[in-house]
Scaffold this motif. Sequence first.
Motif, PDB file in Angstrom:
ATOM      1  N   GLY A 195      -0.634  -5.267   3.306  1.00 16.85           N
ATOM      2  CA  GLY A 195      -0.455  -5.032   1.877  1.00 16.85           C
ATOM      3  C   GLY A 195      -1.382  -5.855   1.002  1.00 16.85           C
ATOM      4  O   GLY A 195      -1.080  -6.138  -0.147  1.00 16.85           O
ATOM      5  N   LYS A 196      -2.524  -6.222   1.555  1.00 13.71           N
ATOM      6  CA  LYS A 196      -3.456  -7.064   0.794  1.00 13.71           C
ATOM      7  C   LYS A 196      -4.781  -6.354   0.568  1.00 13.71           C
ATOM      8  O   LYS A 196      -4.992  -5.256   1.076  1.00 13.71           O
ATOM      9  CB  LYS A 196      -3.719  -8.363   1.572  1.00 13.71           C
ATOM     10  N   ARG A 197      -5.670  -7.014  -0.200  1.00 10.15           N
ATOM     11  CA  ARG A 197      -7.052  -6.558  -0.291  1.00 10.15           C
ATOM     12  C   ARG A 197      -7.637  -6.588   1.117  1.00 10.15           C
ATOM     13  O   ARG A 197      -7.327  -7.497   1.883  1.00 10.15           O
ATOM     14  CB  ARG A 197      -7.873  -7.497  -1.183  1.00 10.15           C
ATOM     15  N   ARG A 199      -6.981   6.947   7.371  1.00  6.47           N
ATOM     16  CA  ARG A 199      -7.678   7.009   6.072  1.00  6.47           C
ATOM     17  C   ARG A 199      -7.068   8.095   5.182  1.00  6.47           C
ATOM     18  O   ARG A 199      -6.621   9.135   5.667  1.00  6.47           O
ATOM     19  CB  ARG A 199      -9.174   7.227   6.288  1.00  6.47           C
ATOM     20  N   VAL A 248     -16.719  10.872  -2.802  1.00  8.59           N
ATOM     21  CA  VAL A 248     -15.934  10.497  -1.635  1.00  8.59           C
ATOM     22  C   VAL A 248     -16.923  10.318  -0.485  1.00  8.59           C
ATOM     23  O   VAL A 248     -17.953  10.994  -0.437  1.00  8.59           O
ATOM     24  CB  VAL A 248     -14.832  11.550  -1.333  1.00  8.59           C
ATOM     25  N   TYR A 249     -16.634   9.336   0.369  1.00  2.55           N
ATOM     26  CA  TYR A 249     -17.532   9.085   1.487  1.00  2.55           C
ATOM     27  C   TYR A 249     -16.907   9.640   2.753  1.00  2.55           C
ATOM     28  O   TYR A 249     -16.150   8.955   3.416  1.00  2.55           O
ATOM     29  CB  TYR A 249     -17.845   7.593   1.609  1.00  2.55           C
ATOM     30  N   HIS A 309       0.794   4.034  -3.033  1.00  9.31           N
ATOM     31  CA  HIS A 309       0.580   5.463  -2.762  1.00  9.31           C
ATOM     32  C   HIS A 309       1.715   6.296  -3.359  1.00  9.31           C
ATOM     33  O   HIS A 309       1.473   7.327  -3.978  1.00  9.31           O
ATOM     34  CB  HIS A 309       0.511   5.717  -1.251  1.00  9.31           C
ATOM     35  N   LEU A 362       0.812  -1.217   0.000  1.00 17.06           N
ATOM     36  CA  LEU A 362       0.000   0.000   0.000  1.00 17.06           C
ATOM     37  C   LEU A 362       0.852   1.278   0.000  1.00 17.06           C
ATOM     38  O   LEU A 362       0.610   2.171  -0.816  1.00 17.06           O
ATOM     39  CB  LEU A 362      -1.020  -0.003   1.153  1.00 17.06           C
ATOM     40  N   ALA A 386      -6.688   3.546   1.705  1.00 18.34           N
ATOM     41  CA  ALA A 386      -6.852   3.960   0.319  1.00 18.34           C
ATOM     42  C   ALA A 386      -8.328   4.018  -0.072  1.00 18.34           C
ATOM     43  O   ALA A 386      -8.740   3.528  -1.115  1.00 18.34           O
ATOM     44  CB  ALA A 386      -6.066   3.041  -0.603  1.00 18.34           C
ATOM     45  N   GLY A 387      -9.114   4.619   0.825  1.00 20.38           N
ATOM     46  CA  GLY A 387     -10.504   4.877   0.469  1.00 20.38           C
ATOM     47  C   GLY A 387     -11.424   3.683   0.554  1.00 20.38           C
ATOM     48  O   GLY A 387     -12.398   3.602  -0.191  1.00 20.38           O
ATOM     49  N   ALA A 388     -11.132   2.739   1.432  1.00 18.04           N
ATOM     50  CA  ALA A 388     -12.035   1.601   1.617  1.00 18.04           C
ATOM     51  C   ALA A 388     -12.628   1.667   3.023  1.00 18.04           C
ATOM     52  O   ALA A 388     -11.906   1.501   4.004  1.00 18.04           O
ATOM     53  CB  ALA A 388     -11.291   0.286   1.407  1.00 18.04           C
ATOM     54  N   GLY A 435      -5.227  -7.106  -8.044  1.00 13.84           N
ATOM     55  CA  GLY A 435      -6.323  -7.337  -7.099  1.00 13.84           C
ATOM     56  C   GLY A 435      -6.334  -6.298  -5.993  1.00 13.84           C
ATOM     57  O   GLY A 435      -7.398  -5.820  -5.578  1.00 13.84           O
ATOM     58  N   VAL A 436      -5.170  -5.938  -5.529  1.00 15.84           N
ATOM     59  CA  VAL A 436      -5.094  -4.932  -4.459  1.00 15.84           C
ATOM     60  C   VAL A 436      -5.466  -3.545  -5.011  1.00 15.84           C
ATOM     61  O   VAL A 436      -6.258  -2.821  -4.412  1.00 15.84           O
ATOM     62  CB  VAL A 436      -3.684  -4.921  -3.817  1.00 15.84           C
ATOM     63  N   PHE A 447     -24.443   2.209  -0.245  1.00 15.82           N
ATOM     64  CA  PHE A 447     -23.132   2.372   0.381  1.00 15.82           C
ATOM     65  C   PHE A 447     -22.504   1.001   0.628  1.00 15.82           C
ATOM     66  O   PHE A 447     -21.311   0.790   0.405  1.00 15.82           O
ATOM     67  CB  PHE A 447     -23.303   3.143   1.700  1.00 15.82           C
ATOM     68  N   PHE A 466      -9.143  -3.168  -5.451  1.00 11.07           N
ATOM     69  CA  PHE A 466      -9.960  -3.223  -4.233  1.00 11.07           C
ATOM     70  C   PHE A 466     -10.188  -1.828  -3.652  1.00 11.07           C
ATOM     71  O   PHE A 466     -11.238  -1.543  -3.083  1.00 11.07           O
ATOM     72  CB  PHE A 466      -9.275  -4.105  -3.177  1.00 11.07           C
ATOM     73  N   TYR A 467      -9.198  -0.972  -3.780  1.00  6.64           N
ATOM     74  CA  TYR A 467      -9.239   0.326  -3.098  1.00  6.64           C
ATOM     75  C   TYR A 467      -9.684   1.451  -4.034  1.00  6.64           C
ATOM     76  O   TYR A 467      -9.108   1.640  -5.099  1.00  6.64           O
ATOM     77  CB  TYR A 467      -7.848   0.642  -2.523  1.00  6.64           C
ATOM     78  N   HIS A 468     -10.698   2.197  -3.589  1.00 10.01           N
ATOM     79  CA  HIS A 468     -11.237   3.283  -4.426  1.00 10.01           C
ATOM     80  C   HIS A 468     -10.191   4.337  -4.765  1.00 10.01           C
ATOM     81  O   HIS A 468     -10.259   4.998  -5.780  1.00 10.01           O
ATOM     82  CB  HIS A 468     -12.386   3.992  -3.700  1.00 10.01           C
ATOM     83  N   HIS A 469      -9.227   4.516  -3.866  1.00  8.21           N
ATOM     84  CA  HIS A 469      -8.284   5.624  -4.026  1.00  8.21           C
ATOM     85  C   HIS A 469      -7.333   5.417  -5.207  1.00  8.21           C
ATOM     86  O   HIS A 469      -6.897   6.384  -5.827  1.00  8.21           O
ATOM     87  CB  HIS A 469      -7.484   5.788  -2.725  1.00  8.21           C
ATOM     88  N   PHE A 470      -7.022   4.167  -5.483  1.00  7.85           N
ATOM     89  CA  PHE A 470      -6.031   3.919  -6.539  1.00  7.85           C
ATOM     90  C   PHE A 470      -6.679   3.962  -7.913  1.00  7.85           C
ATOM     91  O   PHE A 470      -7.760   3.437  -8.123  1.00  7.85           O
ATOM     92  CB  PHE A 470      -5.341   2.568  -6.314  1.00  7.85           C
TER      93      PHE A 470
END
Lengths: 165, 522
Positions: B283-285, B224, A123-124, A33, A29, B266-268, A63-64, B436, A67-71
């Motif tokens: 470093g995973k999902r 966050r 954005v939430y 970033h 992560l 990262a926004g989750a 996959g990672v 949501f 998963f994350y909205h930011h990337f």
Amino acid sequence: MTTPRFVTWDPAIAQTIIEDFKSKPGALLPLLHAIQERFSYIPEEAVGLIATALKQTRAEIHGVISFYHHFRTKQPGRHVVEVCRAEACQALGARRLEAYAKSMLGVDYHQTTADNNITLEPVYCLGNCSCGPSVRVGDEIYADVDTQRFDELVDNLKTDRLEVQ
Amino acid sequence: MTFCIHVPSDTTAKALGADRLTKLLAATANERKVDLSIKRNGTRALYWLEPLIEVETKQGRFGFGPVKEADIDSLFDAEFWRGDVVHPLALGLVEDIPYLKQQQRLTFARAGVIDPLSLADYQAKEGYRGLKNALAMDAQPLVDEIKASGLRGRGGAAFPTGIKWQTVLDAPAEQKYVVCNADEGDSGTFADRLVMECDPFMLIEGMTIAGLAVGATQGYIYLRSEYPLAFKTLHDAIAIAYENNLLGAGILGSDKHFDLEVRLGAGAYICGEETSLLESLEGKRGLVRAKPPLPAIVGLFGQPTVVNNVLSLAAVPFILDKGAKAYADYGMGRSLGTLPFQLAGNVKRGGLVELAFGPTLRELMFDFGGGTRNGRPLKAVQVGGPLGAYLPESQWDIPLDYEAFAKEGAVLGHGGVVMFDDSVDMSEQARFSMEFCVAESCGKCTPCRIGSTRGVEVIDRIRSGENVDGNMSLLSDLCETMVDGSLCAMGGMTPFPVQSAMKHFKDDFTKRATSTTNTEEI
């Protein structure tokens, strides 16, 4: 501080970043970033380099990222405008603001304006819940954003002024 | 003579123009040859008064707010730097503002008072006294102190912090971790952000004490990515702590060791769930893990790990400084100490209200909050974030206490209170809850991943007036399935706001039925 925030893709720069991070515990992560901070997105070419360095498959890295909205895996516009759509902002008219932002910019969420100036993202929650609706542009957060203030914000971005603190 | 003023610097104050105001104040002072020293404090979080300028005087700090750029000239004309002057924005002594005076600020005693990155300010206001006491204690008495304080996890689940620490202390391992959950994703909450932006050393001190108590030498703050300012402040504060021998090897000359690093999410939203957070740190999902094993036994990188919320860890220095009893003297029943409530949404006087447990929601929303911002009648209030129930007026007299809320099928959670006026359509809010969950579900278990999508569809059918009774009962069934069958609170609590909206605001769901299924005139 007038240097552009982002640089164009360069595998050598990416490799330097990867070397800096790869031996940290749970490196992925922070590494993603750092790549996105430098290039504004995570190019496909970077995925292979990261996978090799971390001894993981490209699928695992992908996959990672997904998963994350930011990337993001596509280059955004010059500015990313994030509109908060969480409950505290809803209570102050965020739904109206969202609809206005989309129609005024002529894009939906995750899309970029035709002039490549603005990418609109949802954005939430930005933690500015007493003074919403809230909008984030880059690392700046704006409070009490009604449609008029949104116009002003977008106007400022059109002049292509770099954000200087 | 130099006059000292303070201009707040947290995210909300900045979002309301505090940085630009600071520049203009400095320029005007220069022009008018007034010797002003402008310091940046955090914020008192009396947000309807931001930007709130404070002037230091012998009698205390005088406040002016909310200050707009256009007010600067008149403030200088009134010689505001003298403090006790006549001006339309003059608020008198800040500490005497009833909203602040009627609070019990323990965790937030320094917020808005000190410069967040001044270690000297922090130490002058009792900072690092808790750590000094802790360094003189063995691990077990340290954990006992936290147990005796009655502190319960402030992230939402309210699990006793001391018990969690005991489990980690008792787990034999070479390496243990302290992880701070700073993934404050609930809408309507900003107390964690305030700790990190206004008083970061308190969190660092709390985590260091936790490390000593359980035998962990490495800490991570999982923050966050929506909080860029908190990231910068924590980053700087940690560097200062290292420079001053408050982190790293040989803390304050002892043989103790504790390292600390901030990691960005990262926004989750799901990564606020502790096991998902740990996966993410690795470093995973951010897929939720099944429990057991508990993170206290098999946590980060498979090692025993304390995972605590920012507010839980932030309460620790006070407890170690003043003693467990001093903390436990606040509160009611099994909810001891204070909870920082956050008044948000459509509220006249939004901000942070730190109170001992016990007062009612109504007192909080009206006595402190002053009702809605636009003056319309208050219709519903969501307490405890996007997974918290919507409460109608009949439930506003519940005391603010974990057990009292649980009895009503509601949650206090992280203390966020989001107020809605009578223009809100509760079926739309229910739809959003499901939507949501669609966006934020980690996807591991079916009730959450699929249930939420089906939930949006069913609510859409209800909202379009299609077979409303049948679809309402289908939605009830679906909610039950999600509550009973989901792996974690994401799917398990998403139905709470939906069910409460259906129960208390049924008209908002059924009102459209008449237009398509009934022939009666409306």
